[in-house]
Write a protein that holds these residues in place. Sequence first.
Motif, PDB file in Angstrom:
ATOM      1  N   THR A  18       0.822  -1.209   0.000  1.00  0.00           N
ATOM      2  CA  THR A  18       0.000   0.000   0.000  1.00  0.00           C
ATOM      3  C   THR A  18       0.854   1.256   0.000  1.00  0.00           C
ATOM      4  O   THR A  18       0.596   2.213  -0.737  1.00  0.00           O
ATOM      5  N   ALA A  32      -9.311 -10.914  -5.168  1.00  0.00           N
ATOM      6  CA  ALA A  32     -10.634 -10.301  -5.031  1.00  0.00           C
ATOM      7  C   ALA A  32     -11.649 -11.275  -4.446  1.00  0.00           C
ATOM      8  O   ALA A  32     -12.643 -10.855  -3.847  1.00  0.00           O
ATOM      9  N   MET A  40      -6.720  -7.613  -1.648  1.00  0.00           N
ATOM     10  CA  MET A  40      -7.190  -6.810  -2.780  1.00  0.00           C
ATOM     11  C   MET A  40      -7.325  -5.352  -2.393  1.00  0.00           C
ATOM     12  O   MET A  40      -7.049  -4.453  -3.202  1.00  0.00           O
ATOM     13  N   LYS A  41      -7.743  -5.112  -1.149  1.00  0.00           N
ATOM     14  CA  LYS A  41      -7.871  -3.733  -0.683  1.00  0.00           C
ATOM     15  C   LYS A  41      -6.532  -3.016  -0.776  1.00  0.00           C
ATOM     16  O   LYS A  41      -6.456  -1.861  -1.215  1.00  0.00           O
ATOM     17  N   LEU A  44      -5.701  -2.128  -4.389  1.00  0.00           N
ATOM     18  CA  LEU A  44      -6.470  -0.974  -4.866  1.00  0.00           C
ATOM     19  C   LEU A  44      -5.983   0.320  -4.220  1.00  0.00           C
ATOM     20  O   LEU A  44      -5.956   1.379  -4.867  1.00  0.00           O
ATOM     21  N   GLN A  45      -5.579   0.248  -2.953  1.00  0.00           N
ATOM     22  CA  GLN A  45      -5.045   1.437  -2.299  1.00  0.00           C
ATOM     23  C   GLN A  45      -3.723   1.865  -2.933  1.00  0.00           C
ATOM     24  O   GLN A  45      -3.448   3.057  -3.070  1.00  0.00           O
ATOM     25  N   LYS A  47      -2.948   1.465  -6.018  1.00  0.00           N
ATOM     26  CA  LYS A  47      -3.318   2.114  -7.276  1.00  0.00           C
ATOM     27  C   LYS A  47      -3.740   3.563  -7.036  1.00  0.00           C
ATOM     28  O   LYS A  47      -3.351   4.479  -7.777  1.00  0.00           O
ATOM     29  N   ASP A  48      -4.539   3.762  -5.974  1.00  0.00           N
ATOM     30  CA  ASP A  48      -5.041   5.101  -5.682  1.00  0.00           C
ATOM     31  C   ASP A  48      -3.951   6.034  -5.167  1.00  0.00           C
ATOM     32  O   ASP A  48      -3.842   7.184  -5.599  1.00  0.00           O
ATOM     33  N   THR A  64     -10.235 -10.072  -9.982  1.00  0.00           N
ATOM     34  CA  THR A  64      -9.028  -9.259  -9.804  1.00  0.00           C
ATOM     35  C   THR A  64      -8.620  -8.652 -11.137  1.00  0.00           C
ATOM     36  O   THR A  64      -8.241  -7.470 -11.212  1.00  0.00           O
ATOM     37  N   LYS A  67     -10.051  -5.336 -12.274  1.00  0.00           N
ATOM     38  CA  LYS A  67      -9.517  -4.100 -11.708  1.00  0.00           C
ATOM     39  C   LYS A  67      -8.119  -3.788 -12.222  1.00  0.00           C
ATOM     40  O   LYS A  67      -7.489  -2.816 -11.779  1.00  0.00           O
TER      41      LYS A  67
END
Length: 784
Positions: A18, A32, A40-41, A44-45, A47-48, A64, A67
């Motif tokens: 992360t 996912a 998965m969280k 995605l974090q 990525k953000d 998965t 995303k």
Amino acid sequence: MANTWGYGAMTNHFGDVTKNAKMMLVIGANSAVANPVGGMKHMLQAKDRNNAKLVVVDPVFTRTAAKADMYIRIRPGTDIAFIYGVLHLIFKNGWEDKEVIKTQTYAVEEIKEEAAKWTPEEVANVTGCTQEELIKFATMYANTKPATLFWSLGITQHSVGSSNTRILSILQLVLGNMGKEGGGCNIIRGHDNVQGATDMNCLADSLPGYYGLADGVWKHFCQGWGVEYDKFIKRFAVSTKEKREKLGQKVEGTNFSEYFYHDEKNPEDRNWRNEKGYSLSKWYQGVLKEENTFSSGNLRVLWVQGTGITSMAQQIKIQEALTKLDMLVVVEPFLNEVAILSDRTDGIYVLPACTQFESEGHLSATNRSAQWRTKVINPIYESKEDQDVMFAFAKKFGFYDEYVKGMKMGVVDGVIKQVKDDFKWPDDATDEIARTTQSIGDNGRTAARLRKHQENWHNFDPETLMGRGPVEGEYYGLPWPCWDEEHPGTPILYDISKPYVKGGMGFRNRFGLVHNGVSQLADDSITLPGAKVKGGYAQITKENIEKILGITLTEEEKAKMGPSWSMDYSGIIAKKCREAGICPYGNARARTKVWEFLDPIPKHREPIHSPRWDLVAKYPTFGDQAKNFRVSTKYISEQTEQDWSKEFPTVMSSLRLVNLSGAGMIERTSKYLSEITPEMFAHVNPKLAAKYGIRDGSMMWIHAPQGTKIKVKCIYSESVTPDRICLPYNFAGIFQGEDLSARYPQDTKPYTIGESSNTVTNYGFDPVTQISEFNAGLCRLEKA
């Protein structure tokens, strides 16, 4: 027998991803939907927060992949070919980390030579991806730092599973991503204590802490358990030289049991304490004796506790073996469906074990961190905690005092001895584990420290794992190696940027000092900050400690010290290494060549049942194994018996469901979770289904090369191409079309039953771990 799943340990952790990852490769994993879905969280974090790119390589378009910034579809069983294609482009363009290769690796030249064969054209031909996809991914991955990768069962569950895991580690090594924040190899372990179970080595080929089966190891554990080695080993059968010579003259298929016994006059002769046991994948051969089997006798009793037998391959063989056993014992909170797989009506004992909420102790999470778990309620009804079941067993058969003595041991003034007359569960069990599993640096993970971490959850940073306040300077859960009670734990393996006291370490020295005239120790430039020993050095032993550390031991220290860092109960070696600022296990080069393996460097080999008969001759599987885990195993003879793809043209892979785990025996007893997936199914491309006249939602048969079949619902899905299907492995209770409901004891039938996909899982096993080839088999569809 025990499980032999070849995953590997997570080098970094999700919080690190992360915070630091700029690039993520997910291959053979679907976080996912698969435990732990929390992974998965973090992706995605990343990525953000970091604008990190996510690439998914998988035969199936997964949740998965939905995303991902880039999705690449490859044929099942071709992961090595794909990664070699990436390495081909890396070396061709000079994108490799030349400094890491020069100072910290061995035999990368041979990897480079193999990679040269894997041109984009050949990779596209073998894997099914396009040349453009390969080039785009390799360019992006090699030039983005730091980059991390994730894998799981989709990588390990192959006849080349061990090679799959090695090639992925080699990719990270070549790019300099090992030992880096945001990099490493993040192997996703499925359940909350898979890593812990592996650390305890519920395996057939080693002891807790990944120790082998040599007599020196048995002596180490006997010392830690407080039992006499000479007496202990008498429980194992041995074979004398004369008996072995006779054995060698016998033809294959002979019953070997008469040739093995304990010889009082030759206690050090070849014996079964140094031999692998039966693996979970092929335990049934110890009963059926269909293939050449090496054992001191037939398996007569199966004890199942904490594993889903119906999630194993070769269900028809398991059913046959269950029928022939003298006794089957099942110890579970929910009925394990191994109890109803056969039609036997006697010799089955079901003992109710309680759940995790009714027990206490620690587990090891996927990132090697330990978590203390407090009991919520006492066991309900007649259920018992797992250890209480085993204690009762030990008392019944007369070895209880030996069984629990290790928990009464302790180290006093550098000497291990019995220090108490009774034990406290689970604290003393935790401390026993810390004392005896020095090989992974478990020494500092005591019950007191882990309890303190549980009490201070709020005082740990979830991204760095670093503690504050009462746990200042310690990483959450003391991820191993945690060398002593002053060590903070190691959140990132092989990080040479940090000093020893903050979790720094080089690569472990495990395989000698020289190979083919080349030093296996790290370059002089690889030195931990503040270390008194410069550059590479051997693992620390009683014999070399004075020379390597430049110290002089007292005679008292020498008398107390164990033979090596991994067998030293005195703690003196760990103490001296702390003072020198170095890791006890050495500072070596990472070898990309494993000279003990059938494939010293990873090579693509076609699955046992390949859909590409034209590639079998070019990339054949291994030669047949005469003996491994006490059984012979077929490889090339099975692969070349016929062109299996003519009769079975469709590739078959397994998938996971977010609401079911393992064999699904727990979750399918919940009417709420069962409602999500109320019946067994397979995802089938509409074009493939049309070929066989199978409608969406209708029933179909899936036939396998070994003559087995299952009846499941067809679900149209574009997630798979017309040459393959995928199906979950979380069901049981129906067997080759036969409903087994009548066999369930009263009130134990789950809300949902279905065929087990492992009834049709193809024959095939990894030569190192003997894990089954769950993810690259063949099948044929038929309208039901």
